[in-house]
Design an enzyme around this catalytic site. Sequence first.
Site, short mmCIF file in Angstrom:
data_model
loop_
_atom_site.label_atom_id
_atom_site.label_comp_id
_atom_site.label_asym_id
_atom_site.label_seq_id
_atom_site.Cartn_x
_atom_site.Cartn_y
_atom_site.Cartn_z
N GLU A 258 0.92 -1.09 0.10
CA GLU A 258 0.49 -0.11 -0.01
C GLU A 258 1.25 1.26 -0.05
OE1 GLU A 258 0.23 -1.37 4.59
OE2 GLU A 258 -0.12 -2.50 2.29
N ASN A 259 1.58 1.19 -0.53
CA ASN A 259 2.74 2.54 -0.54
C ASN A 259 1.77 3.73 -1.70
OD1 ASN A 259 5.15 0.65 -0.22
ND2 ASN A 259 4.31 0.51 -2.69
N GLU A 290 -5.97 -2.26 -0.96
CA GLU A 290 -5.13 -1.30 -1.11
C GLU A 290 -5.54 -0.13 -0.95
OE1 GLU A 290 -2.41 -2.86 -0.03
OE2 GLU A 290 -3.18 -4.45 -0.81
#
Length: 828
Positions: A258-259, A290
């Site tokens: 989940e950047n 995400e």
Amino acid sequence: MSVLTRDEAQTRAQLLDVQHYQVDLDLTTGDDLFHSRSHIRFTARTAGDTFVELKPETLHSALLDGEPLDTTTLEENRLPLRLTEGEHVLQISTTMRYSRTGEGMHRFTDPTDGESYVYTQLFMEDVQRVFAAFDQPDLKAVFELSVTAPEGWTVLANGITAQQPDGSWKAAPTPPLSTYFVCVAAGPWHSVRTEHAGLPFGIHCRRSLAPHLDADADEILTVTKACYDRFHEKFDEPYPFDSYDQAFVPEFNAGAMENPGLVTFRDEFVFRSAVTVTERQTRAMVIAHEMAHMWFGDLVTLRWWDDIWLNESFAEYMGYQTVNEACADLFPDTWVDFGVTRKAWGYEADQRPSTHPVAPDPEAVPDTASALLNFDGISYAKGASALRQLVTWLGEEDFLAGINIHFKRHRFGNATLADFIDNLAAATDRDVHGWAEQWLRTTGVDTLTPRLEGEGTRWQLHVDRTGSRPHRVEAGVYDRQPDGELTRRERLFLDVPQQTPAELTGPRPALVVLNDGDLTYAKLRFDEASEESVLRGLSRIPDPLTRAVIWNAMRDMVRDGDLAPADYLEFALAHLTEETELALVQGVLSFARTQIADRYVTEDERPAALSTIRQIARALLRRTEDGEAPGLRLTAVRTLIDSATTPDQIASWLDEGTVHGGPELDPELRWRILARLAVLGATDETTIAAELERDTSATGQEGAARCRASLPDPEAKAAAWSALFDSDDLSNYLFTATAQGFWQPEQTALLSAYVPRFYEAAVALGDRRGPAMAEAAGRYAFPSYAIDPESLSLGERHLNDDTMIPALHRKLVDQLDDLRRALRVREA
């Protein structure tokens, strides 16, 4: 390597306020190494000693406020710092090594076209492999990144990137982020870009996958936009970042990460062969999962790793619920798939010795090594099930009100379980703190059983509970019609434990299904009459979610020794052949093939089990000859391939390039057939090499590795073993493929000598290659088909090896418990 302890993190967080990172990366220095420079601005609240983390190939220099530090004081991954009170600047220059294990900065060269790609996966403590940092989640800071990349590459990052006049790439400054969220993905990406809600959206993959991404781009972007809009209907806080990119990257260890602003996915989600609608639904769920993290995880982040469930349980619940709401036209009921696949994962994890509360006590997560062990079916599936039960008990309106309070109070900050519960409590009069103690601080699975008392047209429904949690459940009351269909008379909401039994009027129900809507987390059993109705009429129940609940109960009965594996297979033969819900067919056949046939029946019973599974698959194949259910047909074909005990039929499919009546054989099916032929000793290296020449992709390389390791030949097994454990040349994906091929239940005599060799080899591998590869060894290279008391005893003795890293130890604890359960099922 030193792991960070919770006490150390708390001490450092009290000492430091970190404001800003300038990170400069040079990716033009070769295939093995890259250069990294960190410029960190921070404040020490008092004078004191601390450290910064880094794992360099070479530490060139370190300056604190312009004064050189002694680089020889770097010990393992820590450079000590002696600080005065006030503002400071730390500058560190290093050379770092690319990874091939999916950790840090992973580098991949595509065998199809020779193009190279790099991307970061910095979760937990791997930022240190890329640049120097104060690496803990509650020291958030603004990040500015500059990247020098080879000509022709595109650089993606958390913020919008732009190429500078000197050819380098610069990313826009981020809002305050935890170190593990920083992301860079660089290479000659193929990109599809658009705009939505005033923001740039993009999806990206390596060039060799471009036609496949283009074919699915509309669906991926439709799902992304629909979920984005739905989250904005639920959350008061708008999406907090400047863009939304999704990069499908090679050899990724997880499903996705989940950047903020740049979500990375394993690029198997860019489908290059035929898939079922359930597999597309899984991709949609991961997209939604995400995206939920952008709020719960990225905007508001855990303070320490004991609260990882706050990230994962929330995203898991919201992923399924949001796809169910926002993409119902594409995927009508995601909760059926959750019930039959993900929930089973949670039930299994919660019955092992390694179980833990959804929200463990902080003392149970003393360091990052122990925290890594909690990424399991409990933090994901059980936690999501608990949240679904919470929403049922609390009501969605109050649940979302509490969530929005949480976001508002902790925006771009960190929060704990106590904060989360306090914020939910602020939105309701219910005792959320009491609920949390009973649901989030306990372990194990409750069991619920209906009991009917009465006569004539007046009946009382009692719910017997084994366990301690309160439940709010739906009880489905069913009657059997003259044509055999089981129709729901009514559905009752019940609170368990009951104050008084539920009153029913009318004839005695043919079937009572507790947890009919699958809204709680518990194992189910049936009263005697209901069990008889299930065995006779499961396929005649209209609601697929009810059927999923019942299939899960039957699965649990097998695992608990209450239903013979052969009887389960006969039950499946009677009802699965009429099943229309693809998720149920896939889930039941997977359990039958990988657990019952390979583990729960004895070697003598296995041929009959595989025969029954093939009967089911052939019946499904006959049902789908009209082409109306391609997903069911593809599932049946895959099952027939995997369950073949003679090579003739599947070999003819491979020779002809098609299954009669469809489908045509795409690369996935061709490699699947060849792998099964290898297990059966019906192919050879020449054929494998010819297939690899036909499919030179990365997936083809993995398929060839799997096939070669599957050959029932002493030389092939020795070569595969050496590749796994005697060298470090295999990437994470090639290691997994080789391990998947190595152990086969058809080859137990050939492989028996390798069983005692596994443990020392795996311990040494974990010590050399780290937790990701150790976990892969424990998951895929474990001798799971050596099911006998001697193998169990051997494994239990090796658990006392204190040189075993925690990731491997945890995996082996789970594997040995599964082995122990398989022995109990066989004995029962």
